[in-house]
Write an enzyme that holds these catalytic residues in place. Structure first.
Site, mmCIF file in Angstrom:
data_model
loop_
_atom_site.group_PDB
_atom_site.id
_atom_site.type_symbol
_atom_site.label_atom_id
_atom_site.label_comp_id
_atom_site.label_asym_id
_atom_site.label_seq_id
_atom_site.Cartn_x
_atom_site.Cartn_y
_atom_site.Cartn_z
ATOM 1 N N VAL A 277 -29.383 -7.379 -11.118
ATOM 2 C CA VAL A 277 -27.967 -7.346 -11.536
ATOM 3 C C VAL A 277 -27.584 -5.924 -11.903
ATOM 4 O O VAL A 277 -26.491 -5.442 -11.568
ATOM 5 C CB VAL A 277 -27.741 -8.295 -12.733
ATOM 6 C CG1 VAL A 277 -26.317 -8.156 -13.249
ATOM 7 C CG2 VAL A 277 -28.011 -9.721 -12.314
ATOM 8 N N ALA A 278 -28.503 -5.241 -12.587
ATOM 9 C CA ALA A 278 -28.194 -3.887 -13.040
ATOM 10 C C ALA A 278 -28.087 -2.924 -11.869
ATOM 11 O O ALA A 278 -27.322 -1.975 -11.897
ATOM 12 C CB ALA A 278 -29.279 -3.412 -13.992
ATOM 13 N N ILE A 280 -27.667 -3.729 -8.367
ATOM 14 C CA ILE A 280 -26.789 -4.035 -7.231
ATOM 15 C C ILE A 280 -25.328 -3.862 -7.648
ATOM 16 O O ILE A 280 -24.870 -4.500 -8.589
ATOM 17 C CB ILE A 280 -27.047 -5.468 -6.724
ATOM 18 C CG1 ILE A 280 -28.463 -5.542 -6.158
ATOM 19 C CG2 ILE A 280 -26.026 -5.853 -5.659
ATOM 20 C CD1 ILE A 280 -28.892 -6.921 -5.733
ATOM 21 N N GLU A 282 -22.347 -4.975 -7.347
ATOM 22 C CA GLU A 282 -21.505 -6.020 -6.754
ATOM 23 C C GLU A 282 -20.019 -5.823 -7.067
ATOM 24 O O GLU A 282 -19.158 -6.385 -6.407
ATOM 25 C CB GLU A 282 -21.981 -7.431 -7.138
ATOM 26 C CG GLU A 282 -21.938 -7.832 -8.593
ATOM 27 C CD GLU A 282 -23.095 -7.230 -9.403
ATOM 28 O OE1 GLU A 282 -22.852 -6.862 -10.548
ATOM 29 O OE2 GLU A 282 -24.208 -7.106 -8.868
ATOM 30 N N ASP A 324 10.497 10.855 13.021
ATOM 31 C CA ASP A 324 11.856 10.911 13.561
ATOM 32 C C ASP A 324 12.539 12.139 13.011
ATOM 33 O O ASP A 324 12.132 12.651 11.979
ATOM 34 C CB ASP A 324 12.661 9.712 13.036
ATOM 35 C CG ASP A 324 12.394 8.454 13.823
ATOM 36 O OD1 ASP A 324 11.989 8.561 14.971
ATOM 37 O OD2 ASP A 324 12.603 7.365 13.244
ATOM 38 N N ASN A 705 -24.547 -3.104 -17.642
ATOM 39 C CA ASN A 705 -23.947 -3.264 -16.330
ATOM 40 C C ASN A 705 -22.695 -4.104 -16.323
ATOM 41 O O ASN A 705 -21.766 -3.860 -15.563
ATOM 42 C CB ASN A 705 -24.968 -3.856 -15.377
ATOM 43 C CG ASN A 705 -24.764 -3.276 -14.015
ATOM 44 O OD1 ASN A 705 -24.148 -3.916 -13.174
ATOM 45 N ND2 ASN A 705 -25.198 -2.047 -13.818
ATOM 46 N N ASP A 709 -19.978 -0.589 -18.508
ATOM 47 C CA ASP A 709 -19.919 0.205 -17.296
ATOM 48 C C ASP A 709 -18.627 0.115 -16.507
ATOM 49 O O ASP A 709 -18.200 1.074 -15.887
ATOM 50 C CB ASP A 709 -21.052 -0.278 -16.380
ATOM 51 C CG ASP A 709 -21.827 0.896 -15.863
ATOM 52 O OD1 ASP A 709 -21.738 1.943 -16.524
ATOM 53 O OD2 ASP A 709 -22.479 0.751 -14.830
HETATM 54 P P1 ATP Z 1 15.868 9.948 15.799
HETATM 55 O O1 ATP Z 1 15.095 9.265 16.879
HETATM 56 O O2 ATP Z 1 15.270 11.201 15.342
HETATM 57 O O3 ATP Z 1 16.297 9.059 14.687
HETATM 58 P P2 ATP Z 1 18.516 9.902 16.915
HETATM 59 O O4 ATP Z 1 19.156 9.211 15.799
HETATM 60 O O5 ATP Z 1 19.243 11.036 17.511
HETATM 61 O O6 ATP Z 1 17.132 10.514 16.559
HETATM 62 P P3 ATP Z 1 19.065 7.708 18.588
HETATM 63 O O7 ATP Z 1 19.756 7.022 17.488
HETATM 64 O O8 ATP Z 1 18.163 6.963 19.480
HETATM 65 O O9 ATP Z 1 18.175 8.875 18.056
HETATM 66 O O10 ATP Z 1 20.183 8.427 19.447
HETATM 67 C C1 ATP Z 1 19.918 8.958 20.717
HETATM 68 C C2 ATP Z 1 21.175 9.561 21.291
HETATM 69 O O11 ATP Z 1 22.166 8.567 21.450
HETATM 70 C C3 ATP Z 1 21.808 10.614 20.384
HETATM 71 O O12 ATP Z 1 21.317 11.879 20.658
HETATM 72 C C4 ATP Z 1 23.267 10.508 20.747
HETATM 73 O O13 ATP Z 1 23.556 11.329 21.843
HETATM 74 C C5 ATP Z 1 23.451 9.075 21.151
HETATM 75 N N1 ATP Z 1 24.030 8.291 20.043
HETATM 76 C C6 ATP Z 1 23.545 8.195 18.799
HETATM 77 N N2 ATP Z 1 24.306 7.368 18.058
HETATM 78 C C7 ATP Z 1 25.282 6.921 18.871
HETATM 79 C C8 ATP Z 1 26.392 6.039 18.703
HETATM 80 N N3 ATP Z 1 26.626 5.416 17.559
HETATM 81 N N4 ATP Z 1 27.191 5.821 19.753
HETATM 82 C C9 ATP Z 1 26.937 6.420 20.940
HETATM 83 N N5 ATP Z 1 25.936 7.251 21.139
HETATM 84 C C10 ATP Z 1 25.117 7.522 20.140
#
Ligand code: ATP
Length: 865
Positions: A277-278, A280, A282, A324, A705, A709
């Site tokens: 026990v001491a 292992i 666990e 993103d 233990n 401990d």
């Molecule tokens: P991330 O991927 O970094 O979040 P993001 O927001 O630019 O980037 P998306 O939202 O996929 O990525 O947008 C891609 C493209 O779509 C943009 O670059 C823009 O040109 C177009 N877009 C974004 N929002 C709209 C919208 N509400 N209406 C029409 N086109 C849009």
């Protein structure tokens, strides 16, 4: 007649609601009548059950059996003491487990899903479990469906119902009445809990909640999911098993030697069991859970909600972060800076006059507000920041947005999706059905046949297109996000993807989304910590590159590419290619998966952010999938291991720092436990070999233990975090916690403690065996308490602030010190704990030797470093 066979008005009436949804009063009544929207979970374990489970351990069972045998043979005292110690150990275990459970549960609450519900004509965000029958719920791409219901209004919604039907292809929904009786999959105007929206939008009337839903009926199947062990826990379990075998062999030898020397079988057996026990460890696995659980609490305070315990460990070894851009690295607060119509660029300075220059400007702004879903309720901006920016822009020209949208009603739409990068609406303008399309310039450019200038609508020439591209390039180089706006007139009110062609170009709108202030510092920290930051965005390459350069992601020797660049590469080629790329623009979710896999194949641990419904597979593929708490879809949150409540890149880096610290602290706790156990083994082995009387009574080993401990071990798990962890390179993904150096340290430190223990033993042995045993026991116990401070660092810290910075450790030390002194000094306890009264000199000797252990180990650390 079934719900899907009824007409909308009829069903609304039947459920006692209206198009404006329930009032709060009605909602309360509906909850009373139909119940709340919760699936009955498998019963939680009660405190008593958890307490009893503590006795399930193999060694504890053997110990209990031994105690019973001892009682039968007349050694009642031993069995009582063993009983008390085991019970106290179980209480300690129960308290710890409850605490860990509580902190994990509070995390679950934080990550609970949300539904958009219309109540009293207003849209409110409610936790899904508060949705009641008769509520009207709004759905959009990425939402989980929170209850079963009848669709009232549908805009091209597609739903993935695989959780129910097993069919992974999304089904298109409709809002028309279904005449015949049909199976679930064909109930096109119904939605079901547990499925999710992959495309489009809709509103639906909740007709069934909780256990009454289709999922509720099969909920028992879902209840069986148990919390999986983390890799570290598995690793330790595995190590524990191997170690146990080794220890059991040692125990068998010790037992044999005792028998050989003619000791009573029961005594020899009890001692061998106590030694097992001491020795292992666990408690290792449960200490890891507790430390991880406490770690997640700290992380939640710092805006990172951990959904899977594995993520904490994963974070500690992350070597690549794919993030993103929009909203994570940037502020997601967009402002229109420039626009382009009639082949001219107008910048913010001109716009600041609040005066429109061209007659086409009006049209551009009007269309940007109509093909737009963002709203402003009581000063709160709701919707996509890109669209909010367009509305704000229109407002600077005193446009009344609500009125405008009422005047030019929308009759159809194709919602935005980040694969297509376009959005279209059909509005009634001068009694024409006008389709307005806005989206990424490069996508829209291929779909243009005409351009509108002051001269009217004419065929678009390649020179026009070049001019548009040039403007786009210039805006992008300044880090601006650019949208193009185009339109055409339709013959009928319905609209499909095929209509997004043959368009008339109207203009461009460019907006700024500045980087978050903390992004630059976070990126710097990442690089210092040996972590590669990578930007993956749907935005334009030049825009992305400009921002990436500003915050330090795009550096000398690395490049920005479009997602399509990796389409031609096979997986092997991609593995070498990813090394040089810091920015991926215009990526699709499939690209994201390939990028993660390529990095993983190179032996990296990858964290990846995602927000859209299509990001779920990439989030699952990544070692640490990170979803956005504010802008992320419910589906992405569900797939992620961690959710950021502030959508901030810097929070990921902070979480990595926490992950590394948690790992380090777990290591400290493990070292403490194993080296202390090692000391006991060394001492017993030495005594056995030298044919000396055994240095410890079984109760001594159990006392140390099971009681004195575990508190220092947990305290070490809660050791204050240091940002020094970010100066090291990430640990390798498959690196075991039990490296050679780590094991050597354990043997070595255990040896020093054993030497002190046996020194005390020898002094005691001058008097008699009982004094020797008492002194050895007290020295081992105290030395191990003191050793907690050694385990705080691999460096010598005796003369630094670090020795005092952990109040828990001091608390654990204080309590342990009181306990051992109580045993030594309270006369009644002497016989129970098999100790004899000591003189002041002997007592001082014990204190002294325990401290010497601290000095020697600190000296060894100092020399080693
Ligand atoms: P991330 O991927 O970094 O979040 P993001 O927001 O630019 O980037 P998306 O939202 O996929 O990525 O947008 C891609 C493209 O779509 C943009 O670059 C823009 O040109 C177009 N877009 C974004 N929002 C709209 C919208 N509400 N209406 C029409 N086109 C849009």
């Amino acid at each position: 007649m079934l719900e899907y066979q009824k007409d909308k008005e009829e069903i609304i009436r039947e459920f006692g609601t209206s198009w404006k949804g329930h009032s709060e009063e009605q909602a309360k009544e509906a909850r009373k009548k139909y119940g709340s929207n919760e699936l009955v979970e498998l019963k939680k374990k009660t405190v008593v059950q958890i307490f009893l489970e503590q006795f399930k351990d193999f060694l504890v069972i053997i110990l209990i059996i031994s105690a019973i045998i001892a009682a039968f043979l007349g050694d009642l005292e031993s069995s009582i003491v063993i009983g008390v110690v085991i019970t106290m150990n179980a209480i300690l275990g129960t308290v710890q487990q409850k605490k860990a459970e509580k902190s994990l549960n509070s995390l679950k609450q934080l990550a609970a899903p949300i539904a958009k519900v219309i109540r009293n004509g207003e849209t409110v965000l409610l936790p899904s479990k508060e949705v009641v029958v008769g509520d009207i719920v709004m759905l959009e791409a990425g939402d989980y469906i929170c209850a079963d219901g009848r669709i009232l209004d549908n805009a091209s919604m597609k739903v993935n119902e695989s959780a129910l039907t097993g069919e992974s292809i999304s089904v298109e929904k409709e809002d028309i009445t279904v005449e015949k009786e049909v199976p679930l999959g064909d109930q096109k105007n119904m939605v079901f809990q547990g499925s999710y929206v992959t495309y489009g939008r809709a509103t639906f009337l909740v007709t069934r909640v909780g256990m009454m839903t289709e999922v509720g009926k099969i909920a028992n199947l879902l209840n069986n999911a148990t919390e999986k062990k983390t890799p570290l826990q598995k690793n330790l379990d595995d190590f524990g098993k191997k170690l146990s075998i080794l220890i059991l062999i040692i125990c068998a030898i010790v037992f044999g030697i005792s028998m050989f020397r003619g000791e009573a079988v029961v005594d020899a057996f009890l001692f061998a069991v106590a030694l097992a026990v001491a020795a292992i460890p666990e408690a290792l696995s449960s200490i890891v859970t507790i430390v991880l659980a406490f770690g997640t609490q700290k992380m939640a305070k710092e805006h990172a909600i951990v959904r899977k315990l594995q993520a904490v460990e994963g974070l500690g070894s992350v070597s690549v972060i794919c993030s993103d851009k929009t909203g994570t690295l940037t502020q997601n607060k967009m402002t229109v800076m420039n626009y382009y119509v009639n082949n001219n660029d107008y910048n913010k300075d001109i716009l600041d006059n609040g005066r429109l220059v061209e007659k086409l400007d009006n049209k551009l702004i009007l269309y940007s507000v109509l093909c737009n879903d963002s709203t402003n309720k009581g000063g709160v901006e709701i919707g996509d920041p890109t669209e909010v920016a367009l509305c704000n822009f229109a407002k600077t020209f005193r446009m009344d947005i609500t009125k405008t949208r009422e005047t030019y009603t929308r009759v159809a739409e194709i919602p935005f999706d980040s694969d297509r990068k376009l959005m279209s609406t059909v509005n009634m303008i001068s009694s024409e059905k006008r389709m307005i399309t806005k989206g990424a310039v490069d996508v829209l450019l291929d779909r243009l046949n005409y351009i509108e200038t002051e001269a009217g609508v004419v065929n678009i020439t390649s020179a026009d297109k070049q001019r548009i591209q040039l403007a786009n390039l210039q805006y992008s180089e300044d880090g601006l996000r650019v949208l193009a706006i185009a339109y055409k007139t339709l013959d009928n009110a319905s609209v499909s993807l095929d209509d997004e062609n043959d368009l008339i170009f109207l203009g461009l709108i460019a907006m700024m989304d500045p980087p978050r202030e903390e992004s630059k510092e976070a990126v710097r920290k990442c690089i210092e910590a040996g972590i590669r930051p990578i930007m993956i965005t749907g935005d334009h390459k030049i825009t992305a590159a400009a921002i990436a350069k500003e915050i330090g992601i795009l550096t000398e020797g690395t490049i920005a590419v479009e997602g399509s660049a990796i389409d031609e590469l096979d997986d092997e080629e991609l593995k070498t290619f990813v090394e040089q790329v810091s920015v991926y623009a215009r990526v699709s979710p499939e690209h994201k998966i390939r990028i993660v896999k390529a990095w993983q194949d190179k032996g990296n641990v990858v964290a990846m952010t995602g927000d859209g419904v299509n990001d779920a597979p990439a989030l699952k593929q990544a070692d640490v999938g990170v979803a956005m708490g504010i802008t992320g879809t419910e589906v992405s949150k569900d797939a992620a291991a961690m959710v950021l409540t502030d959508d901030n890149f810097a929070t990921i880096v902070k979480a990595v720092e926490n992950g590394r610290n948690v790992y380090l602290n777990i290591k400290k706790a493990i070292k403490f436990l194993l080296s202390g156990n090692m000391a006991a083994i060394w001492a017993v082995m030495y005594a056995s070999i030298m044919a000396l009387p055994v240095p410890f009574a079984p109760v001594h080993l159990l006392f140390i233990n099971l009681l004195t401990d575990s508190l220092p071990a947990i305290a070490l798990g809660l050791d204050p975090h240091t940002d020094l962890v970010m100066k090291d390179k990430p640990r390798r993904a498959n690196e075991s916690i039990l490296t050679k150096n780590f094991l050597i340290d354990i043997l070595e430190e255990g040896f020093v403690i054993a030497c002190m223990t046996m020194t005390a033993y020898y002094f005691g042995y001058q008097v008699d065996a009982a004094t020797a045993s008492t002194m050895a026991f007290a020295t081992l116990c105290l030395s191990r308490l003191v050793h907690g401070f050694n385990c705080k660092s691999d460096r010598a810290i005796l003369f630094s602030k670090r020795i005092v910075d952990n109040k828990f450790l001091w608390g654990a030390f204080g309590l342990g010190f009181l306990l051992i002194n109580g045993v030594l000094l309270i006369p009644g306890l002497a016989s129970v704990f098999k100790v004899t009264a000591l003189t002041v000199t002997q007592l001082l000797l014990i204190y002294g030797l325990s401290l010497v252990n601290l000095f020697i180990i600190q000296l060894i650390k100092w020399i080693k470093n």
